[in-house]
Design a protein around this motif. Structure first.
Motif, PDB file in Angstrom:
ATOM      1  N   ILE A   1     -29.840  -2.738  65.817  1.00 17.15           N
ATOM      2  CA  ILE A   1     -30.904  -3.558  65.237  1.00 17.15           C
ATOM      3  C   ILE A   1     -30.349  -4.719  64.431  1.00 17.15           C
ATOM      4  O   ILE A   1     -29.447  -4.553  63.612  1.00 17.15           O
ATOM      5  N   VAL A   2     -30.941  -5.894  64.660  1.00 16.48           N
ATOM      6  CA  VAL A   2     -30.795  -7.057  63.791  1.00 16.48           C
ATOM      7  C   VAL A   2     -32.153  -7.285  63.146  1.00 16.48           C
ATOM      8  O   VAL A   2     -33.174  -7.334  63.844  1.00 16.48           O
ATOM      9  N   SER A   3     -32.201  -7.412  61.819  1.00 16.30           N
ATOM     10  CA  SER A   3     -33.496  -7.575  61.151  1.00 16.30           C
ATOM     11  C   SER A   3     -33.370  -8.449  59.918  1.00 16.30           C
ATOM     12  O   SER A   3     -32.319  -8.500  59.268  1.00 16.30           O
ATOM     13  N   THR A   4     -34.469  -9.103  59.596  1.00 15.20           N
ATOM     14  CA  THR A   4     -34.568  -9.760  58.297  1.00 15.20           C
ATOM     15  C   THR A   4     -34.722  -8.697  57.211  1.00 15.20           C
ATOM     16  O   THR A   4     -35.102  -7.556  57.487  1.00 15.20           O
ATOM     17  N   ARG A   5     -34.417  -9.097  55.994  1.00  9.55           N
ATOM     18  CA  ARG A   5     -34.577  -8.180  54.856  1.00  9.55           C
ATOM     19  C   ARG A   5     -36.039  -8.196  54.417  1.00  9.55           C
ATOM     20  O   ARG A   5     -36.389  -8.641  53.326  1.00  9.55           O
ATOM     21  N   VAL A   6     -36.889  -7.685  55.273  1.00 10.37           N
ATOM     22  CA  VAL A   6     -38.324  -7.747  55.019  1.00 10.37           C
ATOM     23  C   VAL A   6     -38.817  -6.387  54.526  1.00 10.37           C
ATOM     24  O   VAL A   6     -38.506  -5.342  55.112  1.00 10.37           O
TER      25      VAL A   6
ATOM     26  N   CYS B   1     -30.303  -9.993  57.703  1.00  9.55           N
ATOM     27  CA  CYS B   1     -30.194 -11.386  57.280  1.00  9.55           C
ATOM     28  C   CYS B   1     -31.413 -11.732  56.451  1.00  9.55           C
ATOM     29  O   CYS B   1     -32.415 -11.010  56.458  1.00  9.55           O
ATOM     30  N   ASP B   2     -31.351 -12.827  55.736  1.00 12.82           N
ATOM     31  CA  ASP B   2     -32.462 -13.224  54.874  1.00 12.82           C
ATOM     32  C   ASP B   2     -33.637 -13.744  55.693  1.00 12.82           C
ATOM     33  O   ASP B   2     -33.459 -14.313  56.777  1.00 12.82           O
ATOM     34  N   ILE B   3     -34.829 -13.578  55.151  1.00 18.29           N
ATOM     35  CA  ILE B   3     -36.031 -14.078  55.804  1.00 18.29           C
ATOM     36  C   ILE B   3     -35.961 -15.594  55.922  1.00 18.29           C
ATOM     37  O   ILE B   3     -35.658 -16.294  54.943  1.00 18.29           O
ATOM     38  N   GLY B   4     -36.223 -16.107  57.107  1.00 22.49           N
ATOM     39  CA  GLY B   4     -36.227 -17.546  57.327  1.00 22.49           C
ATOM     40  C   GLY B   4     -34.862 -18.180  57.511  1.00 22.49           C
ATOM     41  O   GLY B   4     -34.764 -19.394  57.693  1.00 22.49           O
ATOM     42  N   ASP B   5     -33.800 -17.371  57.487  1.00 22.82           N
ATOM     43  CA  ASP B   5     -32.430 -17.887  57.607  1.00 22.82           C
ATOM     44  C   ASP B   5     -32.041 -17.923  59.087  1.00 22.82           C
ATOM     45  O   ASP B   5     -31.519 -16.936  59.625  1.00 22.82           O
TER      46      ASP B   5
ATOM     47  N   PHE C   1     -32.074  -4.927  69.422  1.00 24.62           N
ATOM     48  CA  PHE C   1     -33.446  -5.237  69.028  1.00 24.62           C
ATOM     49  C   PHE C   1     -33.395  -6.200  67.851  1.00 24.62           C
ATOM     50  O   PHE C   1     -32.575  -6.038  66.944  1.00 24.62           O
ATOM     51  N   VAL C   2     -34.300  -7.184  67.855  1.00 21.00           N
ATOM     52  CA  VAL C   2     -34.304  -8.201  66.804  1.00 21.00           C
ATOM     53  C   VAL C   2     -35.679  -8.285  66.143  1.00 21.00           C
ATOM     54  O   VAL C   2     -36.693  -8.451  66.824  1.00 21.00           O
ATOM     55  N   LEU C   3     -35.699  -8.163  64.824  1.00 13.30           N
ATOM     56  CA  LEU C   3     -36.923  -8.354  64.036  1.00 13.30           C
ATOM     57  C   LEU C   3     -36.692  -9.555  63.124  1.00 13.30           C
ATOM     58  O   LEU C   3     -35.821  -9.516  62.249  1.00 13.30           O
ATOM     59  N   ALA C   4     -37.474 -10.609  63.321  1.00 10.30           N
ATOM     60  CA  ALA C   4     -37.312 -11.832  62.526  1.00 10.30           C
ATOM     61  C   ALA C   4     -38.459 -12.045  61.555  1.00 10.30           C
ATOM     62  O   ALA C   4     -38.607 -13.125  60.985  1.00 10.30           O
ATOM     63  N   SER C   5     -39.261 -11.030  61.301  1.00  8.04           N
ATOM     64  CA  SER C   5     -40.530 -11.163  60.585  1.00  8.04           C
ATOM     65  C   SER C   5     -40.384 -11.667  59.149  1.00  8.04           C
ATOM     66  O   SER C   5     -39.393 -11.417  58.467  1.00  8.04           O
ATOM     67  N   GLN C   6     -41.459 -12.346  58.702  1.00  2.27           N
ATOM     68  CA  GLN C   6     -41.584 -12.775  57.315  1.00  2.27           C
ATOM     69  C   GLN C   6     -42.282 -11.718  56.470  1.00  2.27           C
ATOM     70  O   GLN C   6     -42.013 -11.585  55.273  1.00  2.27           O
TER      71      GLN C   6
END
Length: 395
Positions: free
Chosen positions: A316-321, A337-341, A293-298
């Protein structure tokens, strides 16, 4: 009690010895995580002294509200739909007052700026305790600054404020809400309901759509809005497919960004491997199909989709949101990962796509985390404790 003549979508009948809690919120289309959390709460309160109903304000003729009605019936959760034509529709305020009086509401539990304001406006006319849950602002529009101002004015006047992430807790604390009226309480999930029953390769939804067992299937769920950064996921998929990774991506949801996302998929010639599958009513079948599952949210609070994926044993793969880094430990219960990276997001997906053992390890750790710290029953016990203190009951 009988249902209101023109408002109740799922009947609300209350035993005389029950304390009525009215959860209030503005909803659009099929709603999101907070709407589901509220509806899921009613069955958990059934054995307590509290009775819950959800009064959702929604645009008239909003077809998406039918989905919320179906969910309420499935969970046997009382739902009251309140048609709302906007800021000038004062009949909404009057209807909310009628509901409070009809059901002898003792606790008004708000969930957004409008329900926060309404609680304060109605309290002089119907005495009740005021509690609110701060979920955070996800959709940013030209009116968002106004919503922030309303919330910042309302929150210090509430008797208790619940925050679903630690960053929201800090922000609300800075508004002057005292610590004894402020609680950090993350979202939770019913782990007995959300649990994997088959391996991804054997999942019926995946088999019906013809995804080979050897292919890595990554998925995402949410409203198709810019804040969700689904375009980042699509671009990451393009890079990995160019590298030869056997990957497919499903994105479940509807929203204003659908056309632009579909155009991006067409531009990158990904139509066979990246699919916008629309609104998915059976999210458990969706999660069961996934290899990750991938969450790329800002912007998020603590996303329910992360809890659902973790409970369903999906790595899970997710941004640090927002609340995600507090829940998931990078490399142990998820990959962050970082947001927007975009490079970081692509690298994280690549890493999991190539490592079966890592996927299994992350999924197992996240599931154990849900069972230990994010149980819905335990969360509801804490909320009942908050209600007890507000009503002056012994704890």
């Amino acid at each position: 009690m009988t249902r209101p003549n023109n408002a109740s979508d799922v009947p609300f009948e209350v035993a005389p010895d029950k304390v009525v809690v009215l959860h209030t919120r503005v909803v659009t289309e099929t709603g999101g995580g907070p709407e589901k959390t509220i509806l899921m709460s009613a069955p958990f309160l059934a054995q307590s002294e509290y009775a819950l109903a959800a009064a959702y304000m929604h645009a008239p003729n909003d077809e998406g509200f039918d989905v919320i009605r179906r969910r309420a019936r499935a969970w046997n959760s009382p739902l009251i739909g309140v048609p709302d034509k906007g800021a000038k529709d004062l009949r909404v305020l009057w209807q909310m007052l009628r509901l409070c009086r009809k059901y002898k509401v003792k606790v008004w539990h708000a969930h957004d700026y409008k329900s926060n304001l309404f609680g304060l406006l109605l309290r002089p006319f119907h005495r009740m305790q005021l509690v609110t849950t701060v979920h955070g602002w996800v959709v940013h529009t030209e009116k968002t600054p106004l919503y922030y101002k309303i919330d910042k004015w309302c929150l210090p006047h509430y008797q208790h404020v619940i925050c679903v992430s630690d960053d929201l807790y800090r922000e609300v604390s800075e508004l002057g809400v005292p610590q004894d009226r402020l609680t950090y309480l993350p979202n939770a999930i019913d782990e007995s309901d959300f649990c994997r029953k088959s391996l991804p390769a054997d999942a019926p939804m995946r088999m019906d759509r013809g995804v080979p067992a050897s292919r890595i299937l990554a998925g995402a769920v949410g409203r198709l809005m810019p804040e969700k950064s689904f375009d980042q996921l699509i671009r990451a998929a393009a890079q990995l497919l160019n590298e030869g990774v056997d990957l497919e991506v499903w994105i479940a949801g509807e929203g204003s960004a659908r056309q632009s996302l579909q155009a991006l998929i067409h531009e990158l010639q990904l139509g066979e491997r990246v699919k916008l599958i629309g609104f998915c009513d059976d999210t458990k079948a969706f999660y069961e199909s996934l290899d990750m599952f991938v969450l790329a949210s800002q912007r998020e609070g603590l996303p329910n989709v992360i809890l659902e994926a973790a409970a369903m044993n999906v790595p899970i793969v997710s941004t640090r949101v927002a609340g995600v880094p507090k829940m998931l430990t990078d490399g142990e219960s998820g990959i962050l990962c970082d947001i927007g990276d975009l490079n970081g997001l692509t690298s994280a997906i690549r890493r999991l796509a190539r490592d079966d053992q890592k996927r299994a390890s992350l999924a197992s750790s996240a599931r154990k985390l849900i069972e230990k710290q994010y149980s819905f029953r335990k969360r509801m016990e804490r909320i009942c404790g908050i209600y007890d203190r507000m009503l002056g009951k012994p704890v």
